[in-house]
Each structure stands twice: as structure tokens, then as C-alpha cells.
Design a protein around this motif. Structure first.
Motif, short mmCIF file in Angstrom:
data_model
loop_
_atom_site.label_atom_id
_atom_site.label_comp_id
_atom_site.label_asym_id
_atom_site.label_seq_id
_atom_site.Cartn_x
_atom_site.Cartn_y
_atom_site.Cartn_z
N LEU A 42 0.84 -1.20 0.00
CA LEU A 42 0.00 0.00 0.00
C LEU A 42 0.88 1.26 0.00
O LEU A 42 1.75 1.41 0.85
CB LEU A 42 -0.93 -0.01 1.22
CG LEU A 42 -1.77 1.26 1.44
CD1 LEU A 42 -2.73 1.47 0.27
CD2 LEU A 42 -2.54 1.15 2.75
N ARG A 43 0.62 2.13 -0.95
CA ARG A 43 1.38 3.38 -1.04
C ARG A 43 0.38 4.54 -1.08
O ARG A 43 -0.58 4.53 -1.87
CB ARG A 43 2.27 3.41 -2.29
CG ARG A 43 3.39 2.39 -2.22
CD ARG A 43 4.29 2.55 -3.46
NE ARG A 43 5.44 1.67 -3.39
CZ ARG A 43 5.43 0.40 -3.77
NH1 ARG A 43 4.33 -0.13 -4.28
NH2 ARG A 43 6.52 -0.34 -3.69
N LEU A 54 -3.08 6.73 -4.67
CA LEU A 54 -3.10 5.49 -3.89
C LEU A 54 -2.79 4.32 -4.83
O LEU A 54 -3.25 4.29 -5.97
CB LEU A 54 -4.49 5.26 -3.26
CG LEU A 54 -5.11 6.42 -2.49
CD1 LEU A 54 -6.51 6.02 -2.05
CD2 LEU A 54 -4.24 6.77 -1.28
N SER A 55 -2.02 3.38 -4.33
CA SER A 55 -1.76 2.16 -5.12
C SER A 55 -1.51 1.01 -4.15
O SER A 55 -1.05 1.21 -3.02
CB SER A 55 -0.55 2.34 -6.04
OG SER A 55 0.64 2.52 -5.28
N SER A 68 -4.06 -2.18 -8.12
CA SER A 68 -5.08 -1.14 -8.10
C SER A 68 -4.42 0.23 -7.95
O SER A 68 -3.45 0.39 -7.18
CB SER A 68 -6.06 -1.37 -6.94
OG SER A 68 -6.74 -2.60 -7.10
N GLN A 69 -4.97 1.23 -8.66
CA GLN A 69 -4.43 2.59 -8.60
C GLN A 69 -5.61 3.57 -8.56
O GLN A 69 -6.57 3.44 -9.35
CB GLN A 69 -3.56 2.89 -9.82
CG GLN A 69 -2.29 2.05 -9.89
CD GLN A 69 -1.46 2.40 -11.10
OE1 GLN A 69 -1.96 2.95 -12.08
NE2 GLN A 69 -0.18 2.08 -11.03
N ILE A 70 -5.52 4.54 -7.67
CA ILE A 70 -6.59 5.54 -7.52
C ILE A 70 -5.94 6.92 -7.43
O ILE A 70 -4.92 7.09 -6.74
CB ILE A 70 -7.43 5.27 -6.25
CG1 ILE A 70 -8.13 3.90 -6.38
CG2 ILE A 70 -8.44 6.38 -6.01
CD1 ILE A 70 -8.85 3.48 -5.13
N LYS A 71 -6.57 7.90 -8.09
CA LYS A 71 -6.06 9.28 -8.02
C LYS A 71 -7.24 10.22 -7.71
O LYS A 71 -8.28 10.18 -8.39
CB LYS A 71 -5.40 9.68 -9.33
CG LYS A 71 -4.83 11.10 -9.29
CD LYS A 71 -4.04 11.42 -10.56
CE LYS A 71 -4.99 11.65 -11.73
NZ LYS A 71 -4.27 12.13 -12.93
N LEU A 72 -7.09 11.04 -6.69
CA LEU A 72 -8.05 12.08 -6.33
C LEU A 72 -7.39 13.43 -6.62
O LEU A 72 -6.30 13.72 -6.09
CB LEU A 72 -8.45 11.98 -4.86
CG LEU A 72 -9.41 13.07 -4.35
CD1 LEU A 72 -10.75 12.96 -5.04
CD2 LEU A 72 -9.58 12.95 -2.84
N ALA A 104 -7.21 2.96 2.77
CA ALA A 104 -6.64 4.30 2.84
C ALA A 104 -7.42 5.19 3.79
O ALA A 104 -6.85 5.97 4.56
CB ALA A 104 -6.60 4.91 1.44
N ALA A 105 -8.75 5.05 3.75
CA ALA A 105 -9.58 5.90 4.62
C ALA A 105 -9.31 5.63 6.09
O ALA A 105 -9.39 6.54 6.93
CB ALA A 105 -11.06 5.67 4.30
N GLU A 106 -9.00 4.38 6.43
CA GLU A 106 -8.71 4.04 7.82
C GLU A 106 -7.45 4.72 8.32
O GLU A 106 -7.22 4.79 9.53
CB GLU A 106 -8.60 2.53 7.97
CG GLU A 106 -9.93 1.81 7.81
CD GLU A 106 -9.78 0.31 7.90
OE1 GLU A 106 -8.62 -0.15 8.03
OE2 GLU A 106 -10.79 -0.40 7.82
#
Length: 884
Positions: A42-43, A54-55, A68-72, A104-106
Motif C-alpha cells: 500500500l502506497r 493510492l496504489s 489497483s491505482q486511484i487518483k483524487l 486508505a480511509a482508515e
């Protein structure tokens, strides 16, 4: 509350409504993944105040790991943008991204409310706001099932009991339809979500237990079943066994159901592996060990028994099935009860490079488990690169192999070896040194005539001189090559204590083995003498003309495999004549198991390559054998060779042919002595030449001798040697001239070639169409041309030939050279190899030895039967007529 522009993006993400971007199934599965600690690497990158990245590597139950990759992102003139990406087939709005967002939210303990807009995503149905989402649990057990009509008939069935888990509290399902309400347990029930789980069960061949068991059970038995129990119906309203129920478990797990197993249930489905491993242990010699493993729930599981069981399972699909999904899974047995889901594609990719060893019957013996690791030889290090797994260890092993297989500078033999090696032979000696350093066997497969024997002798001498070869060396050869090995050993390494294990008195010599450095025996004698050979251990076993054991089922091949030797070396110019099985037999004799069993080799290599032209298998086979075979063709080393190479082949007389020679020698010796006593040596030339002629004829073939004593003797050691030589040369696509001064001998050779179905032509003084025969040979229509030395020694241009054989060498070197020049002349583009066949210990060998010093003798013997120039002493004549 902080202004939105100054609020950390992680805090905004934690307080946002991102769950509305996912459907319930993905959200539910994502929660299970996050709670199951199936997120690794987790990064969280918030170094840019306006972009959060996030990845992670996410593994769902019974699934492969996905990235998995997420960008906000936020900007002053645009709404917040959420970009979801995943390598799984579902793309962005998948359980893997939901799990990543939860994880990530945690990480943020002070979330700030934010409503996310996702215009690039399709709108999703809003999930009901619940305090805790239920987790659907199926608990598997076994029940005894008695048939009402036949009370003695008992069977076992598999039962799945459904319950819902609310943050660790279990409740059974009920039939109340209120979407959201508290029950007696005090839990805020999400009945709509529970209903969705129950509806999903309809996608499986599961039916409520009370729908079928009531037909077969008494009321007391029915009491064991609850309304939440489900069974697999096998037909006619009868429930199926636990084993049948186990077949749908992986599908249930993939649908998101949590599976639990009672101890009496025969199968326990484990989670998908979180990691795969290849562990390599370098033993420091020619061996290394490989262990394969997977990590499941913190437990390391040995994969080798799993893979061996798969190969033994006739139902395991070794090739992809029609319409097979790319993510198809296979329930592999870990032990008698537990099964683990493994991707079929990865299983096949793992098994394929190791089939030679996984598919091999265990050497542990009946009732014993095979070793927990694969035991491989050093040349097989390349296999590690073919495995689709993370490699632990083995770096030093690869470095050591790289050093061993790196091109070595040409090597010189140790001091005391009396032959000057050509450059390519020095390279061959260096390669043999590589095998010795690595403790490996191999095949020296140079073309015929490139001096394989002298290279091996140089290797033996060098290893012995360095103190690395302390036990005797056993050399196994065809009978026709015994004399050649003995003579070359004496010539080039005279300090090697050589013992020939041949002849009727050989068994008495086995007691002397430990007192000699070099032992020479033959393939035909191996079977007879194996009880004398078996107790001994040799430093090196050399198999000359190893194509003799190209059939692994012959007695000689079997005995060879039973000989105890620290290393083995095969020597052959034709390691492959008809099919790949011959190569397997010879390589397996020097490096047992290097290519797997014969059956496995046929399945993996022979059939795909020979019948289907499979290039991938061909390339893999080339990689397997490359470190263990050295082959140079004459064309490859032509710059290092003279334009003309002469090779002396010694042949031993045996049996009745040898007896005839000795009988005739005694008679002719008495006759010559009588003539010399009466007329003197100078006046006895005709009788001397006739006596030598008769002895030479016996060497060629007893049928040439017109005496009663020769009648009925069909053995001819030299003819047999010629046929073996021609067969080998033809297999190398050589064009051969065979010269003899005896036209009758050419007739005998021709008859033998016809029996062997070898195409040939013959030219003698009676031939009328010389030009037509020459043209046919030059066009390559036939491989063998038999020529009378007198008729064909001059005036012919036969540059299509690259090999000349003097069956009965002409003693005058000039005449012999003229015959050889039919091939070795202007227009010849290939090196020419000239063979002389000499019967060892006979008049042929003795005149050959005298030839350089006694040119007058050679002139006298070979000038048409006259005594012109005859000049040698009585002692030299006695030597010519001495016993074999």
C-alpha cells in the motif's frame, strides 16, 4: 472545519461519499478483502497538495493478485475528480479498488465531509445507509442420512448452514421483509442486503434442506436441520454427498460468501495464496535443490506434492480447455482434507519447465515419500529463469555456472603428453576441463577424423597429472577400436599404465585393475564381464563410439548404466542418426535423468519436435543439452586443419581369422627360411614377396587366400571395421573413395554393401564406362566409390569425395599419395580425410612402422612382385614374419 482548499486530500477522501460509486457486491467484497489483510504494498502519495495517489497489490479470496491505482485531484476551476484503475477484468469500480479506498480511509482519523462527483463513472444505485453491513457465512458440515424405507442404509450428505455476521455477531436469516429494524439480538439488521445474499444462492444448485430431507427422514432426524440449511440436490430429490458439495465451494467463495468448515466436513477450502516462492539451495558441487511453495494464511505450503498429484490426476487439464476463462481456477489438494484454489494458467506455466522431473517416478522407493525438493544438476540452472515465480537464492549458483560455461582459452595438456594439439583440439581439452571442474558428464561429438581420441587422452593425462583423477579410467569401445586406443595411448601418453581387458584370458586381469591408469574393454564383453566390473568404482567412464548404445534397452546400454564411475564421457561423431531417442539414450548414459525418463522425453520432445515441428520445444531442448555437448564439424574447423589429414585405423584379428594368420605365418616362415638357407636372401625375393602377399591377404579377408586351410572362414575383422566406418561416414553425408589393390576384395566389399543396402559403384581395370561412373559420383548420386588401386590410382578427378579409405594400403608412399590425390586436388573445397586400415601386430603394421626408415624395403615389396631394390637384413625379415 478547515477550508476545502487547505484540507488534506486524505481527510476529504475519508469523509466523502465514495461508497456510492460502487455496487453493493463490489463494496461488500472490498470490505472482506480489507478485513482479511489481503492488501500489500500500500502506497499513499500526498506530496502534491492537489493530488492524492493510492496504489496497492490486492488479492481477493480465490483470486489472483491485482494492481489497483486511484487518483483524487482538485483544481480551482473544476470539481474533485476521482480516477479508478485496476488490472482486473472489471476495471475501475471493482472490489479491489473498494478495498484500497477502505484501507486508505482508515489511515485518517479526522475525516472531513465531501461529496464526490464522478462524471466519468456510470451512476450507481445508492446503498442503504447501515451501521454495519452483514457478511454472509456458509458453515459446512456432514450429516448422516438414513433412508426411511431402508433404515439400515446410511449415507453422508453435505449441508451448508447460512448465517449473517454483523461485526462478529452471528444471526440466522429470517423471513421478515422489513428493510431495516432491530431484532432480539440488538443488531441493526440490514434485511435488504440479507435478502440479496439469499437471492444469490438461487444461482447455485442449492436447495433448502427441508425441501428434500423430509421425504427420507423421520421427524426425529428432521429436527437436526434448520430452515437456514441448504443441500446440493443430486437428482430425484436426494441430497448429494459432501464431496459433491465441495465442487461448488470455489464458486460460492468467488461470489463473496465466507466459508467455514466443521471438522467432520471432508473438505476445507483454503484462501488463495498471498505469495509464491522458489527457494534454491546451492550444494557447492554439480547439484542444487529447488523447493516450490505458496503462502496461505501465514502458512508456507510445499507445492511439489501438489504438482505431482495434479500430474497424476487424469482429470487435470494440461492444455487449455475450449472456452476456458483466462482466470480459471483449480482446486488443488494440499492434503487429504484441505484444498487451495490456484490459477490454472499459472499452474501450467509452473509445471511445464519442470515436467521432466515432476513426472518422473520417485526414487524414494515404495511406501516412502519423495524428497521435498527437486534435485537438479548444474546445467539445469537455466530452468529457473522459466519459472513464473519470485526467486529466493540461486544468484551464486548462476554466477558459478556462468564462470564454468564461459568460453575458455585453449588449454594445453600437462607436460609429458607427446602429441601437439591443434587449436580446436586445445579448445576441446578446455571444454573437457570444464566438465571435470563441474563434476559433469558430457558428449564429445566432433566429426569423425577430428581427433576425439587424442583429446580424451590429453584430458585423462592432464587430470591425472594434476592429481584430480586418482581412480582408474575405464574406456569401452567397439571391438575394432581396441588396438587403436591401445596404440594411441602408448604413443601419446606412454606413462599411463594401460591394460586391455580383451581376449580369452582377460578375466584373470581384473584382479590387476587397481594397478593401472587406463583400462580398455569392448561393448560385447560388458555383458559377459559385468560381475567382474560391478564391484569396482572408476574415476572416469569413457564410452567411445557411443552410438553403440543408442538403444537404451540393449544389454550393453543397461550394463553401462550400472557401472560405478565418478564421471562419464561419451565420444561419438554421430550422436543422432535416426531420431532424438538416440540422443536421449547417449546423454542419459553419461548424465542420468538430465532429460527425464525416456517416456517423458518422448512426450515432451520427440513427438512435438519430430511429428509437429514444435520450435519452442526444439529451442528448449537445445538449452537443456548445450552445456553438455561439444560438436565441431570439419567445415567449422577447416581453417585449423591441413588440407589433408591422414588417420591410421588399427584392427585386431580374432578367432579363426587370427588362427589362420598364425598357421599361415608359421608355414611361410619355414618356407622363407628354407629358401634363404638354400639361395640366400638376395635370391629369395619371389618367395619372400609371395609369403608376405599371402599374409596380407589373410589380413584383408581369408577368402582371398587360395588354400584349403582358408576355406570356410568367413570372419573378416577389417571388412567389419570398414562397414562400420562407412555407415558412420554416410550418416555424416560424406562421399567416400575406397581403394584396394585386390579386385577380388572389391567384389567382396561390393557384396557386403549390397547386403547393407548401401549404394555404391566400382571401378576396376575391366570397367568400360569410367567417364560415366565418374560423372555419377561427381553429381553426388552415390556415396561410395570402390576403386582398384592400379586402375584408379591416376587419371581421375573425384573432388566430390572428401574421404579416402585405403583398405590395404599400398606400401609405396608415392603410389598411395597418387591414389589419395584423386580427391585431394585442385577444385576440392573441403578438407580431405585419408584413412588407412592396418591389422595390428601383423605384417601390415610392421611394414607400416618400417616404411619411413626402410624406403628400399617398401620399394621392393610394392614394385609389381620383383626384387628390384630389395635390401633389408635377416633380422628385419624375421620381424616381418614374427607372431602377432
Amino acid at each position: 472545519m478547515l477550508p476545502m482548499a487547505d484540507t488534506p486530500l486524505l481527510a476529504l477522501l475519508a469523509g466523502s461519499n465514495w461508497p456510492h460509486l460502487f455496487d453493493r457486491k463490489a463494496l461488500r467484497a472490498g470490505g472482506d478483502i480489507a478485513r482479511g489483510s489481503s492488501i500489500s504494498e500500500l502506497r499513499i502519495d500526498d506530496s502534491d497538495a492537489d493530488t492524492l495517489r493510492l496504489s496497492a497489490r490486492v488479492t481477493a479470496p480465490f483470486d489472483a493478485p491485482w494492481n489497483s491505482q486511484i487518483k483524487l485531484h482538485r483544481s480551482s476551476d473544476a470539481p474533485f475528480e476521482l480516477d479508478l484503475r485496476c488490472t482486473c477484468p472489471d476495471g475501475g469500480r471493482c472490489a479491489h479498488n473498494a478495498a484500497l479506498l477502505l484501507a486508505a480511509a482508515e489511515r485518517n482519523t479526522d475525516p472531513v465531509p465531501l461529496v464526490l462527483q464522478a462524471p466519468t463513472l456510470a451512476p450507481v444505485r445508492a446503498a442503504a445507509a447501515v451501521a454495519v453491513e452483514p457478511r454472509a457465512v456458509l458453515t459446512l458440515r456432514t450429516e448422516r442420512f438414513g433412508v426411511r424405507v431402508h433404515r439400515t442404509a446410511q449415507s453422508r450428505i453435505g449441508v451448508a448452514r447460512l448465517s449473517f455476521d454483523y461485526a462478529g455477531q452471528r444471526v440466522p436469516p429470517d423471513n421478515r421483509s422489513t428493510p431495516q429494524r432491530s431484532d432480539d439480538s440488538g443488531i441493526e439488521r440490514a434485511r435488504a442486503l440479507e435478502g440479496e445474499w439469499i437471492d444469490q444462492l438461487a444461482d447455485f444448485p442449492l436447495v433448502p434442506a427441508d425441501a428434500v430431507v423430509g421425504l427420507y427422514l423421520d421427524d426425529d432426524d428432521i429436527a437436526r436441520y434448520a430452515p437456514s440449511d441448504y443441500v446440493l440436490e443430486r437428482g430425484e430429490g436426494r441430497p448429494a454427498s459432501p464431496a459433491h458439495l465441495a465442487k461448488v465451494l470455489s464458486r460460492l467463495a468467488a461470489a463473496g460468501f465466507t466459508l467455514e468448515f466443521e471438522p467432520d466436513f471432508p473438505v476445507e477450502l483454503m484462501a488463495a495464496p498471498s505469495d509464491w516462492h522458489v527457494d534454491v539451495r546451492d550444494r557447492g558441487d554439480a547439484w542444487f535443490d529447488v523447493k516450490l511453495g505458496i503462502d496461505v494464511g501465514g502458512e508456507r505450503i510445499d507445492l511439489l506434492p501438489v504438482l505431482r498429484a495434479l500430474l497424476a490426476d487424469p482429470g487435470f487439464p494440461r492444455e487449455p480447455l475450449p472456452n476456458e476463462r483466462a482466470d480459471a481456477m483449480w482446486l488443488a489438494a494440499v492434503d487429504e482434507r484441505r484444498k487451495v484454489p490456484l490459477p490454472l494458467k499459472r499452474l501450467r506455466a509452473l509445471i511445464e519447465p519442470l515436467l521432466e522431473w515432476l513426472d518422473r517416478p520417485t526414487e524414494a522407493g515404495a511406501g516412502r515419500e519423495p524428497p521435498p525438493e527437486l534435485q537438479l544438476r548444474l546445467p539445469q540452472v537455466a530452468i529457473l529463469e522459466e519459472l513464473p515465480l519470485k526467486l529466493d537464492g540461486g544468484a551464486g549458483l548462476r554466477e558459478r555456472l556462468a564462470v564454468l560455461t564461459a568460453e575458455r582459452p585453449p588449454a594445453l595438456p600437462a607436460e609429458g603428453f607427446l602429441a601437439e594439439l591443434r587449436p580446436y583440439q586445445q579448445q576441446g581439452l578446455a571444454w573437457l576441463g570444464f566438465l571435470a571442474d563441474a563434476g559433469l558428464g558430457g558428449i564429445l561429438a566432433d566429426d569423425m577424423g577430428l581427433g576425439k581420441t587424442v583429446q580424451v587422452l590429453a584430458h585423462i593425462w592432464t587430470e591425472r597429472a594434476a592429481g584430480r583423477l586418482k581412480k582408474p579410467v575405464l574406456v569401452v569401445v567397439p571391438t575394432s577400436l581396441v588396438a587403436n586406443w591401445r596404440n594411441e595411448a602408448r604413443k601419446f601418453a606412454p606413462k599411463l599404465r594401460t591394460l586391455v581387458l580383451h581376449g580369452p584370458d582377460r578375466r584373470e586381469l581384473y584382479a590387476q585393475l587397481g594397478m593401472h591408469d587406463l583400462l580398455i574393454t569392448t561393448y560385447p564383453l560388458l555383458g559377459r564381464d559385468q560381475k567382474f566390473i560391478k564391484p569396482h568404482r572408476f574415476g572416469l567412464l569413457v564410452l567411445d563410439e557411443a552410438q553403440t548404445i543408442k538403444n537404451a534397452h540393449t544389454q550393453a546400454a543397461q550394463v553401462v548404466r550400472g557401472i560405478k564411475a565418478q564421471r562419464r564421457l561419451a565420444v561419438t561423431g554421430t550422436p543422432l542418426e535416426n531420431h532424438l531417442g538416440e540422443l536421449w539414450a547417449q546423454l542419459d548414459a553419461v548424465e542420468p535423468g538430465i532429460l527425464g525418463s525416456e517416456r517423458t522425453f518422448t512426450t515432451l520432445y520427440r513427438t512435438p519436435i519430430e511429428k509437429h515441428g514444435n520450435q519452442a520445444r526444439q529451442q528448449r531442448l537445445n538449452r537443456r543439452i548445450a552445456p553438455l555437448i561439444l560438436r565441431r564439424r570439419k567445415e567449422d574447423v577447416a581453417p585449423d586443419l591441413p588440407a589433408r589429414t591422414e588417420i591410421l585405423r588399427s584392427v585386431d584379428l580374432e578367432g579363426r581369422q587370427r588362427d589362420l594368420y598364425e598357421t599361415l605365418r608359421l608355414a611361410q616362415e619355414a618356407r622363407v627360411q628354407a629358401a634363404v638357407s638354400e639361395h640366400g636372401l638376395g635370391q629369395s625375393g619371389i618367395i619372400v614377396l609371395d609369403a608376405l602377399l599371402k599374409l596380407r591377404q589373410v589380413c584383408c579377408d581369408p577368402r582371398l587366400v587360395k588354400l584349403d586351410a582358408a576355406k570356410g572362414i568367413l570372419e573378416s575383422a577389417k571388412l567389419e571395421h570398414l562397414l562400420e566406418l562407412l555407415e558412420e561416414l554416410i550418416s555424416e553425408d560424406r562421399r567416400v573413395l575406397v581403394f584396394s589393390q585386390f579386385t577380388e576384395m572389391l567384389d567382396l566389399i561390393s557384396a557386403a554393401l549390397q547386403r547393407q543396402q548401401i549404394d555404391h559403384m566400382m571401378l576396376t581395370g575391366n570397367t568400360q564406362n569410367r567417364g560415366a561412373l565418374v560423372d555419377r559420383f561427381q553429381r553426388g548420386e552415390v556415396p561410395v566409390f570402390l576403386i582398384s588401386l592400379k586402375a584408379g590410382g591416376v587419371g581421375l578427378n573425384l573432388t566430390a569425395a572428401d574421404t579416402v579409405i585405403h583398405y590395404d594400403p599400398w606400401w609405396n608412399p608415392a603410389v598411395e599419395a597418387q591414389a589419395s590425390d584423386r580427391a585431394h586436388r585442385i577444385g576440392q573445397e573441403k578438407p580431405v580425410f585419408i584413412y588407412k586400415l592396418i591389422c595390428s601386430g601383423t605384417v601390415e603394421e610392421k611394414i607400416q612402422a618400417m616404411q619411413s626408415q626402410k624406403s628400399a624395403l617398401a620399394q621392393a615389396v610394392l614394385e609389381g612382385g620383383t626384387t628390384r631394390g630389395l635390401s633389408f637384413s635377416a633380422d628385419e625379415l624375421a620381424e616381418l614374419l614374427a607372431p602377432v
